[in-house]
Design a protein around this motif. Structure first.
Motif, PDB file in Angstrom:
ATOM      1  N   THR A  38       0.846  -1.182   0.000  1.00 50.36           N
ATOM      2  CA  THR A  38       0.000   0.000   0.000  1.00 50.36           C
ATOM      3  C   THR A  38       0.889   1.241   0.000  1.00 50.36           C
ATOM      4  N   VAL A  39       0.464   2.285  -0.678  1.00 49.57           N
ATOM      5  CA  VAL A  39       1.220   3.537  -0.732  1.00 49.57           C
ATOM      6  C   VAL A  39       0.721   4.459   0.368  1.00 49.57           C
ATOM      7  N   VAL A  40       1.636   4.901   1.225  1.00 50.78           N
ATOM      8  CA  VAL A  40       1.251   5.767   2.344  1.00 50.78           C
ATOM      9  C   VAL A  40       1.484   7.236   2.047  1.00 50.78           C
ATOM     10  N   GLY A  41       2.129   7.549   0.912  1.00 52.27           N
ATOM     11  CA  GLY A  41       2.333   8.952   0.570  1.00 52.27           C
ATOM     12  C   GLY A  41       3.317   9.128  -0.562  1.00 52.27           C
ATOM     13  N   GLU A  42       3.387  10.367  -1.063  1.00 55.89           N
ATOM     14  CA  GLU A  42       4.329  10.749  -2.107  1.00 55.89           C
ATOM     15  C   GLU A  42       5.055  12.014  -1.667  1.00 55.89           C
ATOM     16  N   ALA A  43       6.368  12.030  -1.845  1.00 53.34           N
ATOM     17  CA  ALA A  43       7.185  13.195  -1.503  1.00 53.34           C
ATOM     18  C   ALA A  43       7.860  13.701  -2.764  1.00 53.34           C
ATOM     19  N   ARG A  44       7.964  15.020  -2.890  1.00 51.27           N
ATOM     20  CA  ARG A  44       8.568  15.631  -4.070  1.00 51.27           C
ATOM     21  C   ARG A  44       9.998  16.113  -3.820  1.00 51.27           C
ATOM     22  N   THR A  45      10.408  16.241  -2.557  1.00 53.69           N
ATOM     23  CA  THR A  45      11.748  16.710  -2.223  1.00 53.69           C
ATOM     24  C   THR A  45      12.363  15.793  -1.167  1.00 53.69           C
ATOM     25  N   ALA A  86      10.587  14.035   2.059  1.00 56.90           N
ATOM     26  CA  ALA A  86      10.713  12.591   2.243  1.00 56.90           C
ATOM     27  C   ALA A  86      11.079  12.256   3.684  1.00 56.90           C
ATOM     28  N   LEU A  87      12.048  12.979   4.239  1.00 57.35           N
ATOM     29  CA  LEU A  87      12.475  12.718   5.614  1.00 57.35           C
ATOM     30  C   LEU A  87      11.333  12.981   6.597  1.00 57.35           C
ATOM     31  N   GLU A  88      10.563  14.037   6.345  1.00 57.54           N
ATOM     32  CA  GLU A  88       9.431  14.343   7.225  1.00 57.54           C
ATOM     33  C   GLU A  88       8.359  13.260   7.133  1.00 57.54           C
ATOM     34  N   GLY A 148      19.474  12.245  -3.663  1.00 53.09           N
ATOM     35  CA  GLY A 148      18.797  11.129  -3.026  1.00 53.09           C
ATOM     36  C   GLY A 148      19.723  10.244  -2.208  1.00 53.09           C
ATOM     37  N   ILE A 149      20.997  10.176  -2.589  1.00 50.93           N
ATOM     38  CA  ILE A 149      21.954   9.400  -1.797  1.00 50.93           C
ATOM     39  C   ILE A 149      22.110  10.003  -0.411  1.00 50.93           C
ATOM     40  N   ASP A 150      22.045  11.335  -0.316  1.00 51.02           N
ATOM     41  CA  ASP A 150      22.092  11.975   0.997  1.00 51.02           C
ATOM     42  C   ASP A 150      20.860  11.624   1.823  1.00 51.02           C
ATOM     43  N   VAL A 151      19.713  11.523   1.161  1.00 57.88           N
ATOM     44  CA  VAL A 151      18.497  11.102   1.861  1.00 57.88           C
ATOM     45  C   VAL A 151      18.673   9.676   2.372  1.00 57.88           C
ATOM     46  N   LEU A 152      19.231   8.808   1.530  1.00 59.08           N
ATOM     47  CA  LEU A 152      19.489   7.421   1.932  1.00 59.08           C
ATOM     48  C   LEU A 152      20.380   7.369   3.172  1.00 59.08           C
ATOM     49  N   VAL A 199      10.881   2.626   0.967  1.00 59.24           N
ATOM     50  CA  VAL A 199      10.892   3.912   0.269  1.00 59.24           C
ATOM     51  C   VAL A 199      11.401   3.692  -1.148  1.00 59.24           C
ATOM     52  N   LEU A 200      10.624   4.108  -2.154  1.00 66.70           N
ATOM     53  CA  LEU A 200      11.086   4.143  -3.538  1.00 66.70           C
ATOM     54  C   LEU A 200      11.687   5.515  -3.761  1.00 66.70           C
ATOM     55  N   LEU A 201      13.012   5.587  -3.906  1.00 68.44           N
ATOM     56  CA  LEU A 201      13.740   6.850  -3.807  1.00 68.44           C
ATOM     57  C   LEU A 201      14.434   7.226  -5.107  1.00 68.44           C
ATOM     58  N   ASP A 202      14.117   8.414  -5.630  1.00 72.65           N
ATOM     59  CA  ASP A 202      14.838   8.955  -6.777  1.00 72.65           C
ATOM     60  C   ASP A 202      16.121   9.623  -6.276  1.00 72.65           C
ATOM     61  N   VAL A 203      17.125   9.711  -7.131  1.00 69.68           N
ATOM     62  CA  VAL A 203      18.380  10.378  -6.759  1.00 69.68           C
ATOM     63  C   VAL A 203      18.327  11.861  -7.067  1.00 69.68           C
ATOM     64  N   TYR A 204      17.741  12.219  -8.206  1.00 71.49           N
ATOM     65  CA  TYR A 204      17.712  13.623  -8.632  1.00 71.49           C
ATOM     66  C   TYR A 204      16.503  14.327  -8.024  1.00 71.49           C
ATOM     67  N   LEU A 205      16.710  14.968  -6.889  1.00 68.45           N
ATOM     68  CA  LEU A 205      15.667  15.716  -6.203  1.00 68.45           C
ATOM     69  C   LEU A 205      16.035  17.202  -6.206  1.00 68.45           C
ATOM     70  N   PRO A 206      15.063  18.090  -6.130  1.00 68.19           N
ATOM     71  CA  PRO A 206      15.364  19.525  -6.287  1.00 68.19           C
ATOM     72  C   PRO A 206      16.163  20.139  -5.149  1.00 68.19           C
ATOM     73  N   ASP A 207      16.096  19.555  -3.950  1.00 68.82           N
ATOM     74  CA  ASP A 207      16.760  20.201  -2.817  1.00 68.82           C
ATOM     75  C   ASP A 207      17.998  19.459  -2.329  1.00 68.82           C
TER      76      ASP A 207
END
Length: 238
Positions: free
Chosen positions: A27-34, A38-40, A61-65, A50-58
């Motif tokens: 089940t999908v619990v949400g979508e994050a754009r930045t 995502a962290l919040e 994605g590796i830093d998020v990981l 988490v399905l995580l893209d690397v190219y985020l605007p802020d």
């Protein structure tokens, strides 16, 4: 499996959501754009995956990981697994994702079935590690190999005879621009695509149907007052 989708492209996120929600047990619990969002949302929604893209605007994605799984992860962050989905294909990024603890790395563009296979592999991984009692060596081996799809010949990606990658790029760009506008302008007919790209209507129709067959565009019928319904195409991504 509660899943959070992180991608700055809302169209791509919508496609990923449809694929995830089609699978039993997900089940999908949400979508994050930045990355910050995502962290919040990891804190607020407590996902398993988490399905995580690397190219985020802020942030990358590796830093998020690293924030999610590294030693600096705060006490508010739950234990979460990360499946990286990105167009980044350089070896440094792949190594960083591996060292950061990603369970899988999927390169865009890809066929929808490839993401489905990896999600099913993740489900097998969870099942093997949640058995009662300590797992034996066979269970551990299955768990470490579960997220990787079985080896098979790579599917042929050659285009049908008469179609060229250069013109396909023109048609893809036209569909992408239409999708970004949203509303009634989010899709287009073969005639509109021909006017946008400068190719003939017949050629535009062939490329549009090709993308539809690949699952990268969807076809909708618009019924008028008379005559045959108009076929309209919307870009799905991938």
């Amino acid at each position: 499996m509660r899943t959070l989708i992180v991608d700055d492209d809302f169209m791509v996120a919508r496609v990923h959501r449809a694929l995830v929600e089609r699978l039993p047990g997900f089940t999908v619990v949400g979508e994050a754009r930045t990355g910050a969002e995502a962290l919040e949302m990891v804190v607020s929604t407590r996902p398993d995956l988490v399905l995580l893209d690397v190219y985020l605007p802020d942030m990358n994605g590796i830093d998020v990981l690293r924030r999610l799984r590294g030693p600096d992860a705060g006490p508010d962050l739950p234990e979460v697994d990360v499946l990286v989905i990105t167009a980044a294909r350089d070896s440094a990024t792949v190594r960083q994702a591996l060292r950061g603890g990603a369970v899988q790395y999927l390169i865009k563009p890809f066929e929808p079935s490839e993401l489905v296979e990896r999600l099913r592999g993740y489900a097998r991984l969870r099942r093997d590690l949640e058995i009662d009692g300590p797992p034996d060596q066979d269970a551990v081996d299955r768990a470490f190999g579960a997220v990787r799809p079985p080896e098979r010949p790579a599917p042929a990606r050659s285009m049908p005879k008469g179609l060229t990658p250069q013109t396909a790029d023109l048609v893809r760009a036209a569909l992408t621009r239409a999708a970004s506008e949203g509303g009634e302008a989010a899709d287009m007919s073969a005639a509109e695509c021909a006017a946008e790209t400068g190719v003939s209507r017949v050629s535009a129709r062939r490329y549009l149907e090709y993308f539809a067959e690949q699952g990268r565009a969807e076809v909708r019928l618009r019924y008028g007052t008379a005559g045959r319904p108009e076929r309209r195409y919307r870009w799905l991504g991938g």
